[in-house]
Design a protein around this motif. Sequence first.
Motif, mmCIF file in Angstrom:
data_model
loop_
_atom_site.group_PDB
_atom_site.id
_atom_site.type_symbol
_atom_site.label_atom_id
_atom_site.label_comp_id
_atom_site.label_asym_id
_atom_site.label_seq_id
_atom_site.Cartn_x
_atom_site.Cartn_y
_atom_site.Cartn_z
ATOM 1 N N THR A 140 0.851 -1.192 0.000
ATOM 2 C CA THR A 140 0.000 0.000 0.000
ATOM 3 C C THR A 140 0.886 1.241 0.000
ATOM 4 O O THR A 140 0.649 2.182 -0.764
ATOM 5 C CB THR A 140 -0.939 0.007 1.223
ATOM 6 N N TRP A 177 -8.629 0.731 -2.094
ATOM 7 C CA TRP A 177 -9.635 -0.326 -2.232
ATOM 8 C C TRP A 177 -8.971 -1.688 -2.409
ATOM 9 O O TRP A 177 -9.391 -2.664 -1.801
ATOM 10 C CB TRP A 177 -10.555 -0.045 -3.409
ATOM 11 N N ALA A 178 -7.947 -1.755 -3.236
ATOM 12 C CA ALA A 178 -7.239 -3.021 -3.440
ATOM 13 C C ALA A 178 -6.659 -3.534 -2.128
ATOM 14 O O ALA A 178 -6.745 -4.717 -1.814
ATOM 15 C CB ALA A 178 -6.143 -2.850 -4.495
ATOM 16 N N SER A 179 -6.088 -2.638 -1.356
ATOM 17 C CA SER A 179 -5.526 -3.023 -0.060
ATOM 18 C C SER A 179 -6.626 -3.508 0.884
ATOM 19 O O SER A 179 -6.450 -4.490 1.595
ATOM 20 C CB SER A 179 -4.774 -1.840 0.546
ATOM 21 N N ASP A 182 -7.676 -6.921 -0.144
ATOM 22 C CA ASP A 182 -6.611 -7.874 0.163
ATOM 23 C C ASP A 182 -6.587 -8.221 1.657
ATOM 24 O O ASP A 182 -6.418 -9.385 2.020
ATOM 25 C CB ASP A 182 -5.262 -7.299 -0.269
#
Length: 187
Positions: A140, A177-179, A182
């Motif tokens: 991140t 958002w990806a973090s 995940d």
Amino acid sequence: MTTESTDADCLALTRNLRRRGAIVLTVFALVWAFAGASGIAAAPVSVAVGVVAAAVTAGAVVLAFRGTAGPVTRLVRLPEKWNRGVGLVNAAELVAIFAVIAASNASGHPEFIPVGICLVVGLHFFPLARLFDQGQYTWTAVFLTAVALVGLAVLAAGTTAETIRTVVGLGAAVVLWASSFDVVLRG
């Protein structure tokens, strides 16, 4: 306290920290998305970005509650006085953000604000990765720092403040958002 209750407490803490982390990440992603959308001149596109951002955020929050209730494959190992460290890191981040805003405005270059804030936010994830025992926060940090550098390159190319806000805002939103996903899905 028995070993069984200690394991149960550690499991509960792990789930709670991951859930809260995922929610905080996605809420700030929404803020960045709205900031990015505000730089889009075409009102229908800006509104559409906001609607999609709200939907992604709502989905991420629901997933944060459902996903962290599943099996935990790795319990967090928190360093001693981790919560104090988190408080110090977040306080330093806040001071640095205010310094970026003040310096950018005082120098007559408010277009540096999104780039500077994104850099500060990205850098603050490096110590948080260790303090929360969430290795993906290092990624991140790396990707938010990269978004800030892209924003700096866009700024150096002489584009508008709105373009910089859009590039940095939407880039930071995607990273956060990806973090968040995940953290929920992989732990």
